[in-house]
Design an enzyme around this catalytic site. Sequence first.
Site, PDB file in Angstrom:
ATOM      1  N   HIS A 427       0.835  -1.206   0.000  1.00  0.00           N
ATOM      2  CA  HIS A 427       0.000   0.000   0.000  1.00  0.00           C
ATOM      3  C   HIS A 427       0.868   1.254   0.000  1.00  0.00           C
ATOM      4  O   HIS A 427       0.646   2.177  -0.798  1.00  0.00           O
ATOM      5  CB  HIS A 427      -0.913  -0.008   1.228  1.00  0.00           C
ATOM      6  N   GLU A 428       1.851   1.295   0.899  1.00  0.00           N
ATOM      7  CA  GLU A 428       2.677   2.503   0.999  1.00  0.00           C
ATOM      8  C   GLU A 428       3.516   2.711  -0.255  1.00  0.00           C
ATOM      9  O   GLU A 428       3.616   3.826  -0.772  1.00  0.00           O
ATOM     10  CB  GLU A 428       3.566   2.428   2.245  1.00  0.00           C
TER      11      GLU A 428
END
Length: 632
Positions: A427-428
């Site tokens: 996600h990051e």
Amino acid sequence: MHGLLLAAGLLSLPLRVLAHPQPSTSLTSQGVDLNAYRMADRSSYMSSDEMKLEQPSISSLSGGNYVETATEVVKRMMPGVTFRMVDDHYVGESGISHVYFRQTMHGMDIDNSDFNVNIGKDGKVLSFGNSFYTNPTPDKAPVEKRDFSDPMKALHGARKALNLPINADKATIKSMNEHEVMFMGTSGALSDPQGKLCYMAKEDGTLALTWRVETDMGDNWLLSYVDAKDTDKVHNVVDYVSHATYQVYPWPVPDPTEGKRAVLQNPWNLKASPFTWISDGKNNYSTTRGNNAIAQANFDGGSDYLNNYRPNNKNLKFEYPYAPNMSPPKSYIDASVTQLFYSANMVHDLYYMLGFTEKAGNFQVNNRNQGGKGGDFVILNAQDGSGTNNANFATPPDGQPGRMRVYIWTKAKPARDSSFEAGTVIHEYTHGLSNRLCGGPANSACLNGMESGGMGEGWGDFFATAIRLKPNDNRNANYVHGEWVNNSPRGNRMFPYSTSLQTNPLVYTSCNKYNEVHAIGTVWCSILYEVLWNLIDKHGKNDGPTPVFENGVPKDGKYLAMKLVLDGMAIQPCKPTFVQARNAILDADMNLTKGANKCELWKAFAKRGLGTGAKYDPKNRTGSKAVPKECQ
């Protein structure tokens, strides 16, 4: 001194810091709601189908090189407007050429006025996005009238409005060029703040002269647009932080509850990482450092990553003990850093194969003369001490390192280290992907609106979810985001990702009741999850760690969905809406497969209310379940 006291050119274009799987809308520790300062989503996007109907003369433009064609598009669409080409144009892996422009006024940028042109493989215009300012403009340059305040007042204005812990009592101003300055002698920020005099197109349709004050506070990397006359007024804020052998949880194991650790030998993909993960082509390392990333402990939350601890093994055996019941977290820091290094490099290699290459602005020290700007691996901080229960990613423009901070989560006993939840890392890292692709590698401020920022969150969840699919999954599979670190079967999203409207009822108009990017992102990922399964049902699912291509097209539906979403990021305008991002994905499919998946895509969008009649209004979106006639 001639003209202005000012600071450092395109280098000062902001970086996006995105924090999150855990929703947070405040300036970290300062109690300031940054949502109140978000830029409005004001871009338009003309898709290939719309252009053929409304702008046939533009659609048929060709000849010369792609830069000349793109420049001609801007001249024809915006006659009399001054602009500059941003030096980050490139030809993507799908054959689409991307060219980016910034509007100027009296020799200064209008910082949120952009134009992007996409040229297809046939040399003709595929589509374009536009947020140029078209209302009345000032007659004289502010430099001539000296109609602006001292930049130091702007720094104090940003500090006051955002409650920034910066001490500037003994600061001095260093002029970098006519319009940019650096503030020397401050304390409290990770690097010297910078200022740039520029215009800002306001939401009310007027133009404001501003000082863009850049401050890297760690968990927030801010571009604050301070009114150049009334420095107590901050118009908008962009936040860049959005947020050998290896013994690891191998992909696609999402967390310690769903699989066992394994020892992997040489897990890199040599097409994406020809120097392997532990060399940059000039230096070979025996630690968690290489061309794509550098990973280390960061217990104190500081910025001196080069001197921080990282595991080192002259035999390149990064094999360290870990079990979820171990405590305290520092006792397994070697395993944590190794896992984070592994996951981030896996993301790098996969995204490279899907089109996030050097010329597209990816994160590498050595670009091997393949385009783009090097010198920008991702700094990976494990067990970062600057916070808990979160993670974030800072995305500066191409040529400056990205920075990922992952924290300890305290919602379970013993506490859990988010390095071991692959979805958090994916996600990051995807914030870095979307911020480099949308608007071009030199512009990291294109996903700061409420809806565009929400899509940034949704893309992170989408890629994390697609990567974790299991071999026996079908379209009835439901997935929760962040359940392990949260110690909750609900995770940290409102609903599981599901193709069932009973399990997940979110549709496009659900965004009307949300004013927070993670909530809006959940809607966007819910829509993309429908796209994913429609394409898998048509093309099958490759459960291997990398896509298999045929004539540049992934042969299976899972990786095809990821490829189309990634290509759409590069095609769409700066600060896109759901409708524009939908059209960009359709255009990506038209370019890649000649529209072979048009109906599968439209049916997926329409199921969640983003059909042909969907319309964007920030407070009153219109939903639609209609599809084109040929798809009925």
